[in-house]
Design an enzyme around this catalytic site. Sequence first.
Site, PDB file in Angstrom:
ATOM      1  CB  CYS A 113      -0.931   0.012   1.201  1.00 44.57           C
ATOM      2  SG  CYS A 113      -2.135  -1.310   1.153  1.00 44.57           S
ATOM      3  CG  HIS A 252      -3.085   3.579   2.697  1.00 40.53           C
ATOM      4  ND1 HIS A 252      -3.544   3.265   1.440  1.00 40.53           N
ATOM      5  CD2 HIS A 252      -3.060   2.404   3.390  1.00 40.53           C
ATOM      6  CE1 HIS A 252      -3.779   1.968   1.371  1.00 40.53           C
ATOM      7  NE2 HIS A 252      -3.500   1.422   2.537  1.00 40.53           N
ATOM      8  CG  ASN A 282      -6.520  -0.672   1.635  1.00 37.90           C
ATOM      9  OD1 ASN A 282      -5.916  -0.193   0.677  1.00 37.90           O
ATOM     10  ND2 ASN A 282      -5.911  -1.177   2.684  1.00 37.90           N
TER      11      ASN A 282
HETATM   12  N1  ACO Z   1     -18.090  -8.401  10.524  1.00 34.74           N
HETATM   13  C1  ACO Z   1     -18.467  -8.671  11.791  1.00 34.74           C
HETATM   14  N2  ACO Z   1     -17.607  -8.977  12.764  1.00 34.74           N
HETATM   15  C2  ACO Z   1     -16.304  -9.011  12.464  1.00 34.74           C
HETATM   16  C3  ACO Z   1     -15.828  -8.744  11.155  1.00 34.74           C
HETATM   17  C4  ACO Z   1     -16.777  -8.437  10.169  1.00 34.74           C
HETATM   18  N3  ACO Z   1     -16.448  -8.155   8.903  1.00 34.74           N
HETATM   19  N4  ACO Z   1     -14.481  -8.842  11.155  1.00 34.74           N
HETATM   20  C5  ACO Z   1     -14.101  -9.159  12.388  1.00 34.74           C
HETATM   21  N5  ACO Z   1     -15.216  -9.272  13.187  1.00 34.74           N
HETATM   22  C6  ACO Z   1     -15.277  -9.607  14.608  1.00 34.74           C
HETATM   23  C7  ACO Z   1     -14.091 -10.428  15.071  1.00 34.74           C
HETATM   24  O1  ACO Z   1     -14.268 -11.776  14.797  1.00 34.74           O
HETATM   25  C8  ACO Z   1     -14.082 -10.108  16.537  1.00 34.74           C
HETATM   26  O2  ACO Z   1     -15.041 -10.915  17.150  1.00 34.74           O
HETATM   27  P1  ACO Z   1     -14.753 -11.610  18.591  1.00 34.74           P
HETATM   28  O3  ACO Z   1     -14.554 -10.446  19.519  1.00 34.74           O
HETATM   29  O4  ACO Z   1     -15.984 -12.403  18.820  1.00 34.74           O
HETATM   30  O5  ACO Z   1     -13.502 -12.417  18.390  1.00 34.74           O
HETATM   31  C9  ACO Z   1     -14.574  -8.671  16.625  1.00 34.74           C
HETATM   32  O6  ACO Z   1     -15.237  -8.416  15.375  1.00 34.74           O
HETATM   33  C10 ACO Z   1     -13.463  -7.647  16.802  1.00 34.74           C
HETATM   34  O7  ACO Z   1     -12.421  -7.982  15.885  1.00 34.74           O
HETATM   35  P2  ACO Z   1     -11.128  -7.108  15.781  1.00 34.74           P
HETATM   36  O8  ACO Z   1     -10.217  -7.728  14.777  1.00 34.74           O
HETATM   37  O9  ACO Z   1     -10.597  -6.823  17.151  1.00 34.74           O
HETATM   38  O10 ACO Z   1     -11.751  -5.766  15.168  1.00 34.74           O
HETATM   39  P3  ACO Z   1     -11.049  -4.399  14.953  1.00 34.74           P
HETATM   40  O11 ACO Z   1     -11.831  -3.342  15.593  1.00 34.74           O
HETATM   41  O12 ACO Z   1      -9.568  -4.467  15.203  1.00 34.74           O
HETATM   42  O13 ACO Z   1     -11.232  -4.201  13.375  1.00 34.74           O
HETATM   43  C11 ACO Z   1     -10.008  -4.351  11.335  1.00 34.74           C
HETATM   44  C12 ACO Z   1     -10.671  -5.115  12.497  1.00 34.74           C
HETATM   45  C13 ACO Z   1     -11.078  -3.532  10.657  1.00 34.74           C
HETATM   46  C14 ACO Z   1      -9.416  -5.368  10.384  1.00 34.74           C
HETATM   47  C15 ACO Z   1      -8.910  -3.427  11.917  1.00 34.74           C
HETATM   48  O14 ACO Z   1      -8.071  -4.148  12.777  1.00 34.74           O
HETATM   49  C16 ACO Z   1      -8.070  -2.794  10.857  1.00 34.74           C
HETATM   50  O15 ACO Z   1      -8.551  -1.982  10.070  1.00 34.74           O
HETATM   51  N6  ACO Z   1      -6.755  -3.078  10.840  1.00 34.74           N
HETATM   52  C17 ACO Z   1      -5.832  -2.443   9.903  1.00 34.74           C
HETATM   53  C18 ACO Z   1      -5.959  -3.104   8.586  1.00 34.74           C
HETATM   54  C19 ACO Z   1      -5.170  -2.391   7.521  1.00 34.74           C
HETATM   55  O16 ACO Z   1      -4.950  -1.210   7.577  1.00 34.74           O
HETATM   56  N7  ACO Z   1      -4.772  -3.152   6.525  1.00 34.74           N
HETATM   57  C20 ACO Z   1      -4.211  -2.620   5.358  1.00 34.74           C
HETATM   58  C21 ACO Z   1      -2.753  -2.467   5.373  1.00 34.74           C
HETATM   59  S1  ACO Z   1      -2.271  -1.838   3.860  1.00 34.74           S
HETATM   60  C22 ACO Z   1      -1.676  -3.056   2.756  1.00 34.74           C
HETATM   61  O17 ACO Z   1      -0.502  -3.129   2.514  1.00 34.74           O
HETATM   62  C23 ACO Z   1      -2.647  -4.028   2.116  1.00 34.74           C
END
Ligand code: ACO
Length: 334
Positions: A113, A252, A282
């Site tokens: 990214c 980003h 993204n």
């Molecule tokens: N729908 C419903 N529930 C979900 C979903 C979904 N799509 N995804 C995860 N959950 C659940 C999980 O299972 C978890 O449930 P549990 O508590 O029963 O175990 C709960 O929601 C919380 O999960 P977390 O992973 O703690 O959620 P978080 O608030 O951290 O959000 C996310 C997850 C959106 C992925 C976040 O961590 C994030 O945006 N991280 C950064 C990702 C990023 O920037 N990636 C790109 C990098 S750039 C590149 O090079 C590609």
Amino acid sequence: MPMYAHIVGVGSYLPERILSNTDLERMVDTNDEWIVSRTGIQERHLAADDEATSDLAALAGERALVSSGISKADVDLIIVATSTPDMLFPSTACLAQKKMGLTCPAYDINAACTGFVYALQAAVASIESGRTRTVLVIGADALTRYVDFTDRGTCVLFGDGAGAVVLQAGAEPGVRGIVLGADGSGADMLKVPAGGSAAPATVERIEAHDHYLKMSGNEVFKFAVRVVPRVTTEALEASGMSIEELDWLVPHQANQRIIDAAAERLGMPSERVFSNIARTGNTSAATIPLALDELYTSGRLAVGNTMALVAFGAGLTWGAAVITWTLPHANKED
Ligand code: ACO
């Protein structure tokens, strides 16, 4: 007199097909409310079955060239930032070069990214050294081709798209400071484990979904919130500027919560922080040039505006660039 690289053309392309949160509700155990509140994303674009990354790249590149008014024969170099190439080789840049009808050298950069900021650095260095005059930099990705649509933790986040800029030398300040970083010790946080030389494709690996993107979302989130303000500040220092002098922060587009947290740490008011994540998700290396094109075509960028572009991604990688906008708006006198 110092020589600067500056942006003389901008363009982008988003595929027609749209995947909404409601569509995703039918595919995995998720819901619109969770996706919007945890990421800010409402919909994303998906490449058509017969569209590859080079098609997206070529369309964005063509549009950037039209916006610049520069003829194809005058382009000296094409750099495509992508982590979702059409194939291992030839490079996506070569495939896009042919589709655009260009003949100059062309190569890819993979910094996930952060790829567009890395490619910008390469283009700027080439122009400032006097080795090239006109460089087309494209950020293009079709990450949905590597997304596991049975994994709700990742499949809601990504979309496809491309954006491009044309850079040329000029006397007035354009691209000012650029700061890049990488930390390979974080490689496992975000990767596509199989399909490369470490784990070539086998039936077992494909059945195990190892050729899809794997991410430790929480760890990437914490890294992003730390690194975005830090590298933005470093790029401002390298440019001899302060945050108060910025007209725009163009981050980003990975998660609206990351954007908001970084902007707050930097003390940047939300109305000067670009966001289109609700409509694009993204799009990896495409997010920043897509943002530039949207800001430009909507008339929100004026000649003389200064902005910080900042990205992070797999690698881990990160980077920021401070740029003063020099391209007059097509439909109005600046
Ligand atoms: N729908 C419903 N529930 C979900 C979903 C979904 N799509 N995804 C995860 N959950 C659940 C999980 O299972 C978890 O449930 P549990 O508590 O029963 O175990 C709960 O929601 C919380 O999960 P977390 O992973 O703690 O959620 P978080 O608030 O951290 O959000 C996310 C997850 C959106 C992925 C976040 O961590 C994030 O945006 N991280 C950064 C990702 C990023 O920037 N990636 C790109 C990098 S750039 C590149 O090079 C590609």
